[in-house]
Each structure stands twice: as structure tokens, then as C-alpha cells.
Design an enzyme around this catalytic site. Sequence first.
Site, short mmCIF file in Angstrom:
data_model
loop_
_atom_site.label_atom_id
_atom_site.label_comp_id
_atom_site.label_asym_id
_atom_site.label_seq_id
_atom_site.Cartn_x
_atom_site.Cartn_y
_atom_site.Cartn_z
CG HIS A 239 15.87 -21.15 -38.09
ND1 HIS A 239 15.94 -19.78 -38.14
CD2 HIS A 239 16.75 -21.60 -39.04
CE1 HIS A 239 16.79 -19.41 -39.08
NE2 HIS A 239 17.31 -20.49 -39.65
CD GLU A 240 18.50 -24.94 -39.52
OE1 GLU A 240 18.42 -25.07 -40.76
OE2 GLU A 240 19.22 -24.08 -38.99
CG HIS B 3 15.86 -22.87 -43.87
ND1 HIS B 3 15.69 -21.59 -44.36
CD2 HIS B 3 16.75 -22.75 -42.84
CE1 HIS B 3 16.44 -20.74 -43.65
NE2 HIS B 3 17.07 -21.42 -42.72
ZN ZN Z 1 18.40 -20.76 -41.29
#
Ligand code: ZN
Length: 282
Positions: free
Chosen positions: A193-194, A197
Amino acid sequence: MKFMVVTALSFLASTCVARKCGNTEVPDALLQETARMKSMSTLKTLNTASSYSTRTQKVKLYIHNVYIDRTAEGGYISNEDMQKQFQVLNEHYASTGIYFDLRRTIHTQNGTWAISDKDSEMELEMKKSLRKGDYGDMNLYLRPLQGWLGWCTFPGDFEVGSDGYWKDGCDVLQSSIPGGTAVPYNEGKTAVHEIGHWLGLLHTFQGGCDGGDMIDDTPAEGTPTDGCPEGKDTCTGVAYPGLDPIHNFMDYSDDACLTQFTPGQTVRIYQTWDRYRAPAKA
Ligand SMILES: [Zn+2]
């Protein structure tokens, strides 16, 4: 006995908190670039974007474990644990063509750095000391974050050697690695997830029903997801087809629930790569 009860309760409490990611605010410059990219990647271009669906990109990966002491409570994880996280990254990014090339695993004992907060002076000091590679290389710092599952820097226009350049990378709670103790976030998908970004992706619920994540093929979603509620549908009506994308890696669902990136997210990853990361490789 009393100590045991308190410990058990605090453990339960720690397992019930919602996913907490530090990337809730998107820099204006990236929002503007993302809007431009969206205008260039309509569904029509997605359907003909074979160049994106077959594209691959190697990303050099440096995994750091910054710990307080050599105990699990002190944030220490083994090289084998870091290898498992690396394998999970490649497993779940396979659909995008992004693949990570693990160059080094690096252990650093420094209690102040290990618990340093997002955008703190200590975080900057740590990264000025530890960061490897260039702006196209991923530095993943696994450490005992205080109150966060993780955060990453969004891509931006930073001069080499500027604070923004040094801070580039991802900070992830070390106990969220595969088999870690951060139930239900312990399958290594926080790092997936990170890093999304870092590659330019926003939360699926970022702008709510109308703003969304500025990607055409992720259904509208009004609120972050907690758990894995099949059938969740926060944006209803003809303007918002589809259920909430609770299985998308860029939602907040439990790790077991997160399984996919969409073709539109893959396009956005490469648009962002070409705009921000590729120049470092030129
Ligand atoms: Zn996030």
C-alpha cells in the site's frame, strides 16, 4: 495475574485499531499533475494502452531495519524477515509489471531514529545517513513506528540533496511484515500500500464519492474501509456504478482483504514513473 489481564486487553486494543496511513494529504503540485495525467488516461486510452499492460520496470530496493535493540519488542527483524517482505512486494506488484530488485538489507541500531515521527528532524537525520541510490530507487525503512502503520513520500520535484530528496522513501511498521504481530495487518501488504503512494497512487477514497482517486476504473468510495465488509457501497446511484473497491491495495481494509491494483492504477504508476522517477535514471 493482573499484569497478564492488562497485557491481554492492551493486545486486543492494539489489534482493533483501523489502518493508519500517513498519506492522507496530497501535495497540491502532485494533485495538479495527477489531474493532468487523468485527462490523458481516459477509459478509451486504458483499453488501448497495451504499452502499459505489457510494460515492466525494475526498481532497486534497499530494505532498512532501524531498531531500538535486538528484540522483537525493540523492533528488530531478521534478514529472512526482510526477504519475506521483498517477496510479498513482488508477488503483489506482478500485475503492474513493477518488480523490485533487492540490493541490500541493512540493520541500524538507533533508538531515536527507530521511533522518529513523520516529518521530524530525527527522521530527516536518519534518512540523510541511511538513504541509498537515486530518486528512482526505493528505500523501505521497517521500524517500530509510534501509532502509524506507515507512510511514504509522494513523488515531487526535488533537487538532489534537498531535504525532500533525502526524505524520499517509505516508513513501515516492522511488525506488519508477513507473519508479524500487527494483526490484522501482518501479511506485508502495508508496504505494498505505502509503496503505491511512492509510485503516485492516492487512496481509493481520497476525494470521496466525487473526487475519488482520479483513476477511472476504481469505483467511487466515500469512506476508508475497515475490516473486509463484502458489499460495502458508500456511493450509490447511477453516477456511481460498482461497489466500493474494498479489495484494492489503496483502500484501508485488512491485509487478507487486499488483493488488487486496477489497469488504471498501472497506467498511473507509469505516468508517474515517467514524470518523476525516470529522470533520475536518464
Ligand atoms: Zn495510504
